[in-house]
Design an enzyme around this catalytic site. Structure first.
Site, PDB file in Angstrom:
ATOM      1  N   LYS A 192      -6.021 -10.048  -7.424  1.00 52.23           N
ATOM      2  CA  LYS A 192      -7.253 -10.676  -7.914  1.00 52.23           C
ATOM      3  C   LYS A 192      -7.159 -12.197  -7.816  1.00 52.23           C
TER       4      LYS A 192
ATOM      5  N   GLY B 207      16.748   2.146 -16.296  1.00 51.94           N
ATOM      6  CA  GLY B 207      16.982   3.180 -17.308  1.00 51.94           C
ATOM      7  C   GLY B 207      17.042   4.549 -16.660  1.00 51.94           C
TER       8      GLY B 207
ATOM      9  N   GLY C 113      -6.075   2.624   6.360  1.00 50.97           N
ATOM     10  CA  GLY C 113      -6.581   3.118   5.083  1.00 50.97           C
ATOM     11  C   GLY C 113      -7.665   2.215   4.528  1.00 50.97           C
ATOM     12  N   ALA C 114      -8.910   2.735   4.490  1.00 50.04           N
ATOM     13  CA  ALA C 114     -10.029   1.946   3.936  1.00 50.04           C
ATOM     14  C   ALA C 114     -10.249   2.314   2.479  1.00 50.04           C
TER      15      ALA C 114
ATOM     16  N   SER D 115      -2.035   0.951   3.743  1.00 51.66           N
ATOM     17  CA  SER D 115      -2.498   1.216   2.369  1.00 51.66           C
ATOM     18  C   SER D 115      -3.151   2.593   2.361  1.00 51.66           C
TER      19      SER D 115
ATOM     20  N   GLY E 161      -2.421   5.063   0.081  1.00 54.15           N
ATOM     21  CA  GLY E 161      -2.161   5.718  -1.200  1.00 54.15           C
ATOM     22  C   GLY E 161      -0.750   5.442  -1.689  1.00 54.15           C
ATOM     23  N   ARG E 162      -0.461   5.914  -2.892  1.00 57.41           N
ATOM     24  CA  ARG E 162       0.826   5.629  -3.524  1.00 57.41           C
ATOM     25  C   ARG E 162       1.463   6.913  -4.024  1.00 57.41           C
TER      26      ARG E 162
ATOM     27  N   ASP F   4       0.875   5.862 -13.658  1.00 64.82           N
ATOM     28  CA  ASP F   4       0.865   6.274 -12.249  1.00 64.82           C
ATOM     29  C   ASP F   4       1.825   7.427 -11.963  1.00 64.82           C
TER      30      ASP F   4
ATOM     31  N   HIS G 110     -31.977 -13.229 -20.813  1.00 65.39           N
ATOM     32  CA  HIS G 110     -32.644 -13.624 -19.579  1.00 65.39           C
ATOM     33  C   HIS G 110     -32.366 -15.092 -19.293  1.00 65.39           C
TER      34      HIS G 110
HETATM   35  P1  FAD Z   1       3.792   0.239 -13.052  1.00 63.56           P
HETATM   36  O1  FAD Z   1       2.855  -0.853 -13.265  1.00 63.56           O
HETATM   37  O2  FAD Z   1       4.146   0.592 -11.643  1.00 63.56           O
HETATM   38  O3  FAD Z   1       5.113  -0.153 -13.844  1.00 63.56           O
HETATM   39  C1  FAD Z   1       6.281   0.569 -13.741  1.00 63.56           C
HETATM   40  C2  FAD Z   1       7.434  -0.332 -14.133  1.00 63.56           C
HETATM   41  O4  FAD Z   1       8.573   0.478 -14.337  1.00 63.56           O
HETATM   42  C3  FAD Z   1       7.815  -1.340 -13.055  1.00 63.56           C
HETATM   43  O5  FAD Z   1       7.995  -2.602 -13.644  1.00 63.56           O
HETATM   44  C4  FAD Z   1       9.155  -0.826 -12.530  1.00 63.56           C
HETATM   45  O6  FAD Z   1      10.006  -1.859 -12.107  1.00 63.56           O
HETATM   46  C5  FAD Z   1       9.707  -0.144 -13.765  1.00 63.56           C
HETATM   47  N1  FAD Z   1      10.659   0.932 -13.505  1.00 63.56           N
HETATM   48  C6  FAD Z   1      10.507   1.998 -12.684  1.00 63.56           C
HETATM   49  N2  FAD Z   1      11.576   2.821 -12.793  1.00 63.56           N
HETATM   50  C7  FAD Z   1      12.408   2.249 -13.699  1.00 63.56           C
HETATM   51  C8  FAD Z   1      13.658   2.622 -14.253  1.00 63.56           C
HETATM   52  N3  FAD Z   1      14.261   3.760 -13.916  1.00 63.56           N
HETATM   53  N4  FAD Z   1      14.217   1.788 -15.153  1.00 63.56           N
HETATM   54  C9  FAD Z   1      13.614   0.623 -15.520  1.00 63.56           C
HETATM   55  N5  FAD Z   1      12.438   0.232 -15.040  1.00 63.56           N
HETATM   56  C10 FAD Z   1      11.843   1.043 -14.142  1.00 63.56           C
HETATM   57  N6  FAD Z   1      -5.254  -1.052 -11.107  1.00 63.56           N
HETATM   58  C11 FAD Z   1      -6.325  -1.486 -11.801  1.00 63.56           C
HETATM   59  O7  FAD Z   1      -6.688  -0.872 -12.810  1.00 63.56           O
HETATM   60  N7  FAD Z   1      -7.021  -2.608 -11.415  1.00 63.56           N
HETATM   61  C12 FAD Z   1      -6.680  -3.306 -10.315  1.00 63.56           C
HETATM   62  O8  FAD Z   1      -7.320  -4.305  -9.995  1.00 63.56           O
HETATM   63  C13 FAD Z   1      -5.569  -2.865  -9.552  1.00 63.56           C
HETATM   64  N8  FAD Z   1      -5.192  -3.528  -8.452  1.00 63.56           N
HETATM   65  C14 FAD Z   1      -4.109  -3.098  -7.749  1.00 63.56           C
HETATM   66  C15 FAD Z   1      -3.759  -3.789  -6.595  1.00 63.56           C
HETATM   67  C16 FAD Z   1      -2.670  -3.377  -5.854  1.00 63.56           C
HETATM   68  C17 FAD Z   1      -2.296  -4.136  -4.606  1.00 63.56           C
HETATM   69  C18 FAD Z   1      -1.890  -2.273  -6.298  1.00 63.56           C
HETATM   70  C19 FAD Z   1      -0.670  -1.847  -5.537  1.00 63.56           C
HETATM   71  C20 FAD Z   1      -2.232  -1.580  -7.440  1.00 63.56           C
HETATM   72  C21 FAD Z   1      -3.350  -1.980  -8.168  1.00 63.56           C
HETATM   73  N9  FAD Z   1      -3.760  -1.302  -9.310  1.00 63.56           N
HETATM   74  C22 FAD Z   1      -4.860  -1.716  -9.995  1.00 63.56           C
HETATM   75  C23 FAD Z   1      -3.026  -0.127  -9.807  1.00 63.56           C
HETATM   76  C24 FAD Z   1      -2.103  -0.520 -10.969  1.00 63.56           C
HETATM   77  O9  FAD Z   1      -1.218  -1.532 -10.534  1.00 63.56           O
HETATM   78  C25 FAD Z   1      -1.329   0.689 -11.454  1.00 63.56           C
HETATM   79  O10 FAD Z   1      -2.213   1.752 -11.734  1.00 63.56           O
HETATM   80  C26 FAD Z   1      -0.552   0.345 -12.712  1.00 63.56           C
HETATM   81  O11 FAD Z   1       0.333  -0.719 -12.483  1.00 63.56           O
HETATM   82  C27 FAD Z   1       0.225   1.549 -13.215  1.00 63.56           C
HETATM   83  O12 FAD Z   1       0.900   1.205 -14.377  1.00 63.56           O
HETATM   84  P2  FAD Z   1       2.231   1.951 -14.833  1.00 63.56           P
HETATM   85  O13 FAD Z   1       2.615   1.327 -16.121  1.00 63.56           O
HETATM   86  O14 FAD Z   1       2.044   3.400 -14.764  1.00 63.56           O
HETATM   87  O15 FAD Z   1       3.323   1.599 -13.719  1.00 63.56           O
HETATM   88  P1  NAI Z   2      -6.494   4.765  -1.822  1.00 59.76           P
HETATM   89  O1  NAI Z   2      -6.239   6.161  -2.213  1.00 59.76           O
HETATM   90  O2  NAI Z   2      -7.482   3.968  -2.557  1.00 59.76           O
HETATM   91  O3  NAI Z   2      -6.930   4.716  -0.292  1.00 59.76           O
HETATM   92  C1  NAI Z   2      -6.143   5.241   0.728  1.00 59.76           C
HETATM   93  C2  NAI Z   2      -7.015   5.436   1.947  1.00 59.76           C
HETATM   94  O4  NAI Z   2      -6.175   5.710   3.049  1.00 59.76           O
HETATM   95  C3  NAI Z   2      -7.978   6.617   1.803  1.00 59.76           C
HETATM   96  O5  NAI Z   2      -9.255   6.233   2.191  1.00 59.76           O
HETATM   97  C4  NAI Z   2      -7.369   7.664   2.728  1.00 59.76           C
HETATM   98  O6  NAI Z   2      -8.325   8.530   3.287  1.00 59.76           O
HETATM   99  C5  NAI Z   2      -6.725   6.788   3.782  1.00 59.76           C
HETATM  100  N1  NAI Z   2      -5.619   7.418   4.497  1.00 59.76           N
HETATM  101  C6  NAI Z   2      -4.664   8.224   3.999  1.00 59.76           C
HETATM  102  N2  NAI Z   2      -3.810   8.581   4.985  1.00 59.76           N
HETATM  103  C7  NAI Z   2      -4.227   7.966   6.123  1.00 59.76           C
HETATM  104  C8  NAI Z   2      -3.752   7.929   7.455  1.00 59.76           C
HETATM  105  N3  NAI Z   2      -2.657   8.587   7.821  1.00 59.76           N
HETATM  106  N4  NAI Z   2      -4.428   7.208   8.366  1.00 59.76           N
HETATM  107  C9  NAI Z   2      -5.548   6.506   8.014  1.00 59.76           C
HETATM  108  N5  NAI Z   2      -6.055   6.513   6.761  1.00 59.76           N
HETATM  109  C10 NAI Z   2      -5.386   7.224   5.828  1.00 59.76           C
HETATM  110  O7  NAI Z   2      -5.049   4.075  -1.820  1.00 59.76           O
HETATM  111  P2  NAI Z   2      -4.597   2.555  -1.716  1.00 59.76           P
HETATM  112  O8  NAI Z   2      -5.687   1.714  -1.188  1.00 59.76           O
HETATM  113  O9  NAI Z   2      -3.283   2.584  -1.033  1.00 59.76           O
HETATM  114  O10 NAI Z   2      -4.368   2.159  -3.219  1.00 59.76           O
HETATM  115  C11 NAI Z   2      -3.504   2.942  -4.048  1.00 59.76           C
HETATM  116  C12 NAI Z   2      -4.034   3.022  -5.429  1.00 59.76           C
HETATM  117  O11 NAI Z   2      -3.860   1.787  -6.102  1.00 59.76           O
HETATM  118  C13 NAI Z   2      -5.533   3.284  -5.504  1.00 59.76           C
HETATM  119  O12 NAI Z   2      -5.811   4.646  -5.451  1.00 59.76           O
HETATM  120  C14 NAI Z   2      -5.900   2.731  -6.828  1.00 59.76           C
HETATM  121  O13 NAI Z   2      -5.709   3.715  -7.791  1.00 59.76           O
HETATM  122  C15 NAI Z   2      -4.901   1.610  -7.019  1.00 59.76           C
HETATM  123  N6  NAI Z   2      -5.581   0.335  -6.789  1.00 59.76           N
HETATM  124  C16 NAI Z   2      -6.610   0.000  -7.624  1.00 59.76           C
HETATM  125  C17 NAI Z   2      -7.298  -1.172  -7.440  1.00 59.76           C
HETATM  126  C18 NAI Z   2      -8.436  -1.479  -8.323  1.00 59.76           C
HETATM  127  O14 NAI Z   2      -8.588  -0.834  -9.342  1.00 59.76           O
HETATM  128  N7  NAI Z   2      -9.274  -2.461  -7.997  1.00 59.76           N
HETATM  129  C19 NAI Z   2      -6.943  -2.117  -6.375  1.00 59.76           C
HETATM  130  C20 NAI Z   2      -5.887  -1.628  -5.523  1.00 59.76           C
HETATM  131  C21 NAI Z   2      -5.227  -0.460  -5.771  1.00 59.76           C
END
Ligand code: FAD
Ligand code: NAI
Length: 467
Positions: free
Chosen positions: A57, A121, A183-184, A271, A273-274, A314, A446
């Site tokens: 962001k 951990g 990945g869109a 990108s 998925g995760r 997650d 407004h």
């Molecule tokens: P995480 O945030 O992944 O935290 C897990 C933590 O556990 C990490 O610090 C890791 O180092 C630690 N850990 C893991 N295993 C161990 C272990 N064995 N011992 C000690 N520590 C450990 N979500 C939104 O809602 N809004 C957004 O705008 C948004 N933007 C995103 C943009 C990107 C590029 C990405 C990749 C994700 C985005 N997300 C967004 C998704 C969001 O980041 C995740 O859903 C969120 O971080 C999940 O939280 P969590 O606490 O489950 O895990």
């Molecule tokens: P995503 O699930 O949003 O999108 C993945 C895209 O990749 C999908 O459209 C899927 O059809 C496509 N795809 C999968 N396999 C493919 C392949 N082999 N070839 C081409 N396309 C393929 O996953 P993304 O963007 O990686 O983000 C992961 C997660 O992180 C999101 O699901 C979301 O939960 C979180 N996130 C949230 C944000 C927010 O809340 N603003 C910002 C960024 C991430």
């Protein structure tokens, strides 16, 4: 050895919020997190703070400022000459914002008397034992909040130089001339937008034939139109055959028509998925059950198969969103303390921070149709909203879906300015099971973008005042 009521493994939004809430409720709490900064210091806040929500962001805001100054200030009569990009400063600012958030979590831990243990951990010999830095601690309850990792394409491991996950995508040191994105989805659109604004020619390849399938069709259609106009190249229905990194990256793929094609780019963001992160937890050693996709198996209350072991965020089923992880963290802490909280999955908002922003909550029109629900629709375009015209940002619309008989709001979908903020009104209304008429009867300031919410709600019953 120390004993705690609760040990949380993972200090992301799920874990750190769970730890704070448990401490507020009078429990003794430790939170373990292994993330570190380049200097080896704790980097609390998880993926969200370090490599996700916050840095993305920050770059979205900075790149939007660059785009506005370069192309749109003139529309307001503000002439700017010689706009230049200082990418290092932009990346540095992003790192500073991240550090502020890291330190903020540390401060909250101190304030709430949460013991922070910096290291990895894992379960010891039993589920009530957690080992960190060679020391074993006992815990009446363990909350696993270990998050997720980016999914790689087969035979194309992330090197974070040419083939980038979110980690590399947030730190490209020089604007690539040509940038490919596989990945869109949410990351593809957000990071694709950042680098396009900064000057890259961006091409996104998406496997599915439909764009933004999870969004409401009206919003997805509008978004596809706007992104194409912005110059984000997108090809849907592709099948990636091979990714080869050399000087740049060569992607061989099959187009929707079956034709073999090649995309050559300077760098490639993958990108797609995760995947849940359970590495190094010793899950198998203590008999912790995972589901068939590798997520920790939990019930509706985030209980795992082991007594006193919970999992949130997650690493468990459900949307991978920071606020979903937080809600689960609070609920689990309260359950441990004997309370009976509830997380409403139907009112979790989704936001994509592109420009225009996209946000929604509840059901889409496609879902309601497939479920056979009798509904009514109300739509209002931002072009008819006074504040949007003042801002010079009139793209998009608000769409309300309400039950045809009861008028209860079933879904709200926004594409337009400040959609991320505006969606909160819909979440509140839905949480209280409000009707479209309820929103239509509430006084909105407004001129404000929120008036588009009121007009769309009124449009459900054919009473919109401004169209
Ligand atoms: P995480 O945030 O992944 O935290 C897990 C933590 O556990 C990490 O610090 C890791 O180092 C630690 N850990 C893991 N295993 C161990 C272990 N064995 N011992 C000690 N520590 C450990 N979500 C939104 O809602 N809004 C957004 O705008 C948004 N933007 C995103 C943009 C990107 C590029 C990405 C990749 C994700 C985005 N997300 C967004 C998704 C969001 O980041 C995740 O859903 C969120 O971080 C999940 O939280 P969590 O606490 O489950 O895990
Ligand atoms: P995503 O699930 O949003 O999108 C993945 C895209 O990749 C999908 O459209 C899927 O059809 C496509 N795809 C999968 N396999 C493919 C392949 N082999 N070839 C081409 N396309 C393929 O996953 P993304 O963007 O990686 O983000 C992961 C997660 O992180 C999101 O699901 C979301 O939960 C979180 N996130 C949230 C944000 C927010 O809340 N603003 C910002 C960024 C991430």
């Amino acid at each position: 050895m120390n004993s705690f009521d609760v040990v949380v493994i993972g200090g992301g939004p799920g874990g750190y919020i769970a730890a704070i809430r448990a401490a507020q409720l009078g429990l003794t709490v430790a939170c373990i997190d292994e993330a570190r900064t380049a200097e080896g210091k704790p980097a609390l806040g998880g993926t969200c703070t370090n490599l996700g929500c916050i840095p993305s962001k920050a770059l979205l805001q900075s790149s939007e400022n660059f785009e506005q100054a370069s192309h749109h200030f003139g529309e307001h009569g503000v002439r700017v000459k010689g706009v230049e990009l200082d990418l290092q400063a932009m990346l540095g600012r992003k790192d500073k914002v991240v550090k502020g958030s890291n330190d903020g979590v540390l401060y909250l831990f101190r304030k709430n008397k949460v013991t922070f243990l910096h290291g990895r951990g894992s379960f010891g010999k039993a589920a009530g034992e957690v080992v960190v830095n060679g020391e074993t601690h006992t815990a009446k309850n363990v909350i696993i909040a270990t998050g997720s990792n980016p999914r790689a394409l087969p035979d194309a491991a992330f090197d974070e130089k040419l083939i980038l996950s979110n980690t590399g995508a947030l730190a490209i040191p020089k604007v690539p001339k040509k940038l490919g994105v596989i990945g869109a989805g949410v990351i593809g659109l957000e990071m694709g937008s950042v680098w396009r604004r900064l000057g890259s020619e961006v091409t996104i390849l998406e496997a599915l034939p439909a764009f933004l399938g999870a969004a409401d069709e009206a919003v997805a259609k509008e978004a596809a139109k706007v992104f194409a106009k912005q110059g984000l190249n997108m090809e849907l229905g592709v099948q990636i055959s091979k990714v080869a990194a050399g000087k740049g990256v060569k992607v061989d793929y099959k187009g929707a028509d079956g034709a073999a094609k090649t995309l050559e780019v300077d760098r490639l963001i993958v990108s797609i998925g995760r995947v849940p992160n359970t590495t190094g937890l010793n899950a198998a050693g203590v008999g912790l059950k995972l589901d068939e996709r590798g997520f920790i198996a939990v019930d509706a209350d985030c209980r795992t198969n082991l007594p006193g072991v919970w999992a949130i965020g997650d690493v468990v089923r459900g949307p991978m969103l920071a606020h979903k992880a937080e809600e689960e963290g609070v609920a689990v802490a309260e359950r441990i303390a004997g309370q009976k909280p509830h997380v409403n999955f139907n009112t979790i908002p989704w936001v994509i921070y592109t420009s225009p922003e996209i946000a929604w909550v509840g059901k889409t029109e496609q879902q309601l149709k497939s479920e056979g629900v009798d509904f009514r629709t109300g739509m209002f375009p931002f072009s008819a909203n006074a504040r949007a015209r003042v801002l010079g940002d009139t793209t998009g619309l608000v769409k309300f879906l309400a039950h045809a008989k009861t008028d209860e709001i079933l879904g709200v979908h926004i594409i337009g300015p400040q959609a991320s903020e505006m969606i909160a009104e819909a979440v509140v209304a839905m949480e209280f099971r409000g009707s479209a008429q309820d929103i239509g009867m509430i006084c909105h300031a407004h001129p404000s973008l929120s008036e588009a919410m009121k007009d769309a709600a009124l449009a459900v019953n054919r009473r919109a005042l401004n169209i």
